[in-house]
Write a protein that holds these residues in place. Structure first.
Motif, mmCIF file in Angstrom:
data_model
loop_
_atom_site.group_PDB
_atom_site.id
_atom_site.type_symbol
_atom_site.label_atom_id
_atom_site.label_comp_id
_atom_site.label_asym_id
_atom_site.label_seq_id
_atom_site.Cartn_x
_atom_site.Cartn_y
_atom_site.Cartn_z
ATOM 1 N N SER A 197 0.835 -1.200 0.000
ATOM 2 C CA SER A 197 0.000 0.000 0.000
ATOM 3 C C SER A 197 0.871 1.252 0.000
ATOM 4 C CB SER A 197 -0.890 -0.018 1.246
ATOM 5 O OG SER A 197 -1.612 1.175 1.380
ATOM 6 N N GLN A 214 -2.196 0.930 4.649
ATOM 7 C CA GLN A 214 -2.690 -0.395 5.008
ATOM 8 C C GLN A 214 -1.508 -1.329 5.236
ATOM 9 O OE1 GLN A 214 -5.909 0.268 1.614
ATOM 10 N NE2 GLN A 214 -6.146 -1.780 2.493
ATOM 11 N N VAL A 220 -5.839 -1.100 8.718
ATOM 12 C CA VAL A 220 -5.777 0.249 8.179
ATOM 13 C C VAL A 220 -5.231 1.110 9.306
ATOM 14 C CG1 VAL A 220 -7.049 2.154 7.146
ATOM 15 C CG2 VAL A 220 -7.797 -0.205 6.750
ATOM 16 N N CYS A 236 -3.728 4.885 10.810
ATOM 17 C CA CYS A 236 -3.628 6.338 10.711
ATOM 18 C C CYS A 236 -2.434 6.801 11.532
ATOM 19 C CB CYS A 236 -4.911 6.989 11.240
ATOM 20 S SG CYS A 236 -4.851 8.797 11.315
ATOM 21 N N THR A 290 -4.335 1.156 -1.831
ATOM 22 C CA THR A 290 -4.087 2.368 -1.047
ATOM 23 C C THR A 290 -5.421 2.974 -0.617
ATOM 24 O OG1 THR A 290 -2.033 2.826 -2.234
ATOM 25 C CG2 THR A 290 -3.088 4.696 -1.151
ATOM 26 N N PRO A 291 -5.541 3.474 0.616
ATOM 27 C CA PRO A 291 -6.792 4.096 1.053
ATOM 28 C C PRO A 291 -7.164 5.304 0.197
ATOM 29 C CG PRO A 291 -5.339 3.667 2.925
ATOM 30 C CD PRO A 291 -4.536 3.435 1.691
ATOM 31 N N THR A 292 -8.474 5.536 0.087
ATOM 32 C CA THR A 292 -9.003 6.701 -0.616
ATOM 33 C C THR A 292 -9.801 7.540 0.373
ATOM 34 O OG1 THR A 292 -9.187 5.469 -2.691
ATOM 35 C CG2 THR A 292 -10.464 7.510 -2.508
ATOM 36 N N LEU A 295 -12.875 7.162 4.886
ATOM 37 C CA LEU A 295 -11.742 6.469 4.295
ATOM 38 C C LEU A 295 -12.245 5.158 3.708
ATOM 39 C CD1 LEU A 295 -8.712 7.304 4.275
ATOM 40 C CD2 LEU A 295 -8.347 5.580 6.044
ATOM 41 N N TYR A 296 -11.949 4.923 2.436
ATOM 42 C CA TYR A 296 -12.398 3.714 1.748
ATOM 43 C C TYR A 296 -11.175 2.854 1.428
ATOM 44 C CZ TYR A 296 -16.630 6.490 1.296
ATOM 45 O OH TYR A 296 -17.737 7.256 1.574
ATOM 46 N N THR A 297 -11.213 1.591 1.830
ATOM 47 C CA THR A 297 -10.041 0.726 1.698
ATOM 48 C C THR A 297 -10.429 -0.618 1.094
ATOM 49 O OG1 THR A 297 -10.279 -0.234 3.926
ATOM 50 C CG2 THR A 297 -8.976 1.788 3.720
ATOM 51 N N CYS A 302 -15.558 1.048 4.657
ATOM 52 C CA CYS A 302 -15.739 2.487 4.774
ATOM 53 C C CYS A 302 -15.557 2.838 6.244
ATOM 54 C CB CYS A 302 -17.135 2.901 4.300
ATOM 55 S SG CYS A 302 -17.531 4.649 4.611
ATOM 56 N N SER A 344 -7.312 0.263 -5.845
ATOM 57 C CA SER A 344 -7.760 1.219 -4.825
ATOM 58 C C SER A 344 -9.154 1.749 -5.179
ATOM 59 C CB SER A 344 -6.773 2.378 -4.715
ATOM 60 O OG SER A 344 -5.489 1.896 -4.373
#
Length: 551
Positions: A199, A211, A220, A222, A252-254, A260-262, A271, A301
């Motif tokens: 990721s 990730q 995931v 932060c 990669t997260p969006t 945040l969508y992973t 989500c 992604s």
């Protein structure tokens, strides 16, 4: 001497004369040399036959060595002519050598062209080092972690909200960096071990998201962008592992509108609340659709368009009468399925938004080629076949202008520029301007600048003319790394973890500066947000300040 004694002597001499002399065994070395020469010649022939694709060349060496060893074994045991005792001693010694070799060394991973990387077994694995690091963090909590607080995150100029940037093209906008790295070298803000995975980062304000695989948990994470301290972690009890591709999530997260969508390596779409890491909704795409995973894991992604989140699908199971579906869209707030589209097998490129001839659409570079889909219902608008023997397409397409695209893939296929007619109703409306054996993008994407495209053609930096498809130059070895375009410079994160700055100049190759950013095999895409360069691989992550120095 009496008669009896003479008879015995004659009999003894007769017996001795009739006993054939023992022949000394000779090594039939010419046969062994012949096997060796034929084996080496076959490997050399295959190497040049499979050029310029490095992966096929490396695999041919593996098979060649296997066949050579089998041939030498047959020669040694059946033809060599030496004593059987010697033959078995030689066999035992060879087996002992390989046992000792693999007792001392392990295959840590495989490079992008599938060359193995060895490491001593007594050294901890990257996962073990990461586990020790995170255990230390937990033991020192809460001092080592940042307090999780509810806050509203919004995308600002200079943020990095998605894979390869807001437009997924690897172009850095609204930011500048310093390029005089010898006088003002990049400033290391933080560096530490991370969980396995390929990721990249997305970064919003003072937070960076990625990730990782941590043991049996796919996570995931932060981080505080300035310090690298962990803010929150969300986990799913799954693990993706593949021998050649390694362990962990690939996507990669969006980030979009506070969420945040992973996409996980096993197909779990989440989500999350970006501020707290709390789960909003989730789908196990493979389980829900009774699908099987891609060989190298789910890697696309998530793409956000208005109220939709769009992702690739898995593969139909063997024997299934249902058609493959290329992509699926959900309501980004509720997680309800809105539509599915396509009939081609998924691959590893992420869905990408584009407007062609005034028509908004989503581009998917699946296993059979590049296809455009209507955003409203997933209807196929056009399709251009472009694939390879492996059916692996992983690079992102590049929008050249409002009616043409550049695409490239690896495994010997190369690149092409295609033109989409204003009436995109059938495959006949797609035409090919040119194709080239250059720019074989295996799982690394290229960037466009001033009429030229720059990318790693089997690990070597290449400049290609977008109008003609002709190669201007090919210089500099970076392995299967990744790159960004920053102004008129290419910022390249090489496979060995070094970062180089190269001028995006079609006339010549010119390296401006370089430094070693991280250690270990690096396939992850770099990210740049607020003048901070985020880099990582399956072993460690780091952040460097590249902001211009104020005078």
């Amino acid at each position: 001497m009496n008669t009896s004694e003479l008879e015995q002597q004659e009999l003894s001499e007769s017996d001795h004369s009739e006993t054939p002399p023992l022949r000394k065994r000779k090594l039939r070395w010419k046969w062994g040399l012949g096997v060796l020469m034929v084996g080496i010649a076959a490997m050399i022939y295959q190497w040049f036959q499979l050029a310029p694709d490095r992966t096929y060349q490396v695999f041919s060496v593996y098979f060649g060595i296997r066949n050579l060893l089998i041939g030498l074994l047959i020669w040694w045991m059946l033809i060599s002519g030496v004593a059987w005792k010697t033959r078995f001693k030689g066999l035992f010694g060879t087996v002992l050598f390989f046992v000792l070799f693999f007792s001392l060394l392990r295959v840590e991973s495989f490079e992008g062209d599938m060359v193995p990387r060895f490491r001593f077994r007594f050294l901890p694995t990257p996962e073990q080092r990461a586990e020790q690091y995170f255990e230390q963090i937990e033991n020192n909590a809460p001092a080592a972690n940042v307090e999780v607080t509810e806050q509203t995150l919004e995308v600002s100029p200079g943020d990095w909200p998605a894979f390869r940037g807001a437009e997924r093209d690897g172009v850095v906008r609204d930011q500048t960096i310093r390029t005089d790295w010898k006088q003002n070298p990049p400033e290391l803000l933080w560096k530490h071990p991370v969980g396995a995975g390929w990721s990249s980062f997305c970064a919003i304000g003072d937070r960076a998201f990625t990730q990782e695989q941590r043991g049996a948990q796919e996570t995931v994470v932060c981080y505080d962008a300035a310090t690298g301290k962990q803010i929150w972690v969300y986990s799913d009890p799954v693990r993706f592992s593949e021998t050649l591709g390694g362990v962990g999530p690939r996507a990669t997260p969006t980030f979009h509108d506070g969420f945040l969508y992973t996409m996980g390596g096993t197909g779990i779409l989440n989500c999350l609340n970006a501020g707290t890491g709390e789960l909003v909704w989730s789908h196990d795409l493979l389980k829900d659709g009774d699908l099987k995973n891609l060989e190298w894991g789910m890697a696309g992604s998530p793409l956000i368009w208005e109220e939709l989140v769009i992702v690739n699908q898995g593969l139909q199971k063997s024997g299934s009468k249902a058609e493959d579906q290329s992509l699926i869209a959900f309501d980004r707030l509720t997680g309800e399925k809105v539509w599915t589209g396509g009939t081609k097998k998924s691959s590893y490129s992420a869905p990408q938004f584009a407007v062609l001839n005034g028509t908004p659409q989503v581009l998917v570079f699946h296993s059979k080629g590049l296809e455009g889909f209507a955003l409203a219902d997933g209807t196929s608008l056009w399709f251009f076949p472009w694939t390879n023997q492996s059916g692996i397409n992983a690079a992102q397409p590049i929008v050249v202008d409002d009616h043409s695209l550049f695409l490239g893939t690896g495994y010997g296929k190369g690149s092409a520029r295609i033109r989409i007619s204003p009436s995109v109703e059938s495959d006949a409306q797609v035409t090919q301007d040119w194709k080239s054996q250059s720019m074989k993008l295996k799982f690394n994407s290229a960037v466009k600048w001033d009429g030229f495209v720059y990318g790693l053609d089997e690990g070597v930096l290449t400049c290609l003319n977008l109008e003609t498809g002709k190669r201007n130059w090919k210089r500099g070895r970076y392995g299967y790394g990744q790159m960004l375009l920053v102004g008129s410079h290419l910022l390249i994160l090489a496979e060995d973890g070094r970062v180089e700055l190269v001028k995006a100049d079609p006339e010549k190759y010119e390296q401006v500066a370089e430094f070693q950013a991280i250690e270990g095999q690096t396939w992850n895409h770099p990210a740049l947000a607020g003048g901070k360069l985020f880099v990582r691989n399956s072993e460690e992550a780091a952040c460097y300040d590249l902001s211009p120095v104020s005078k």
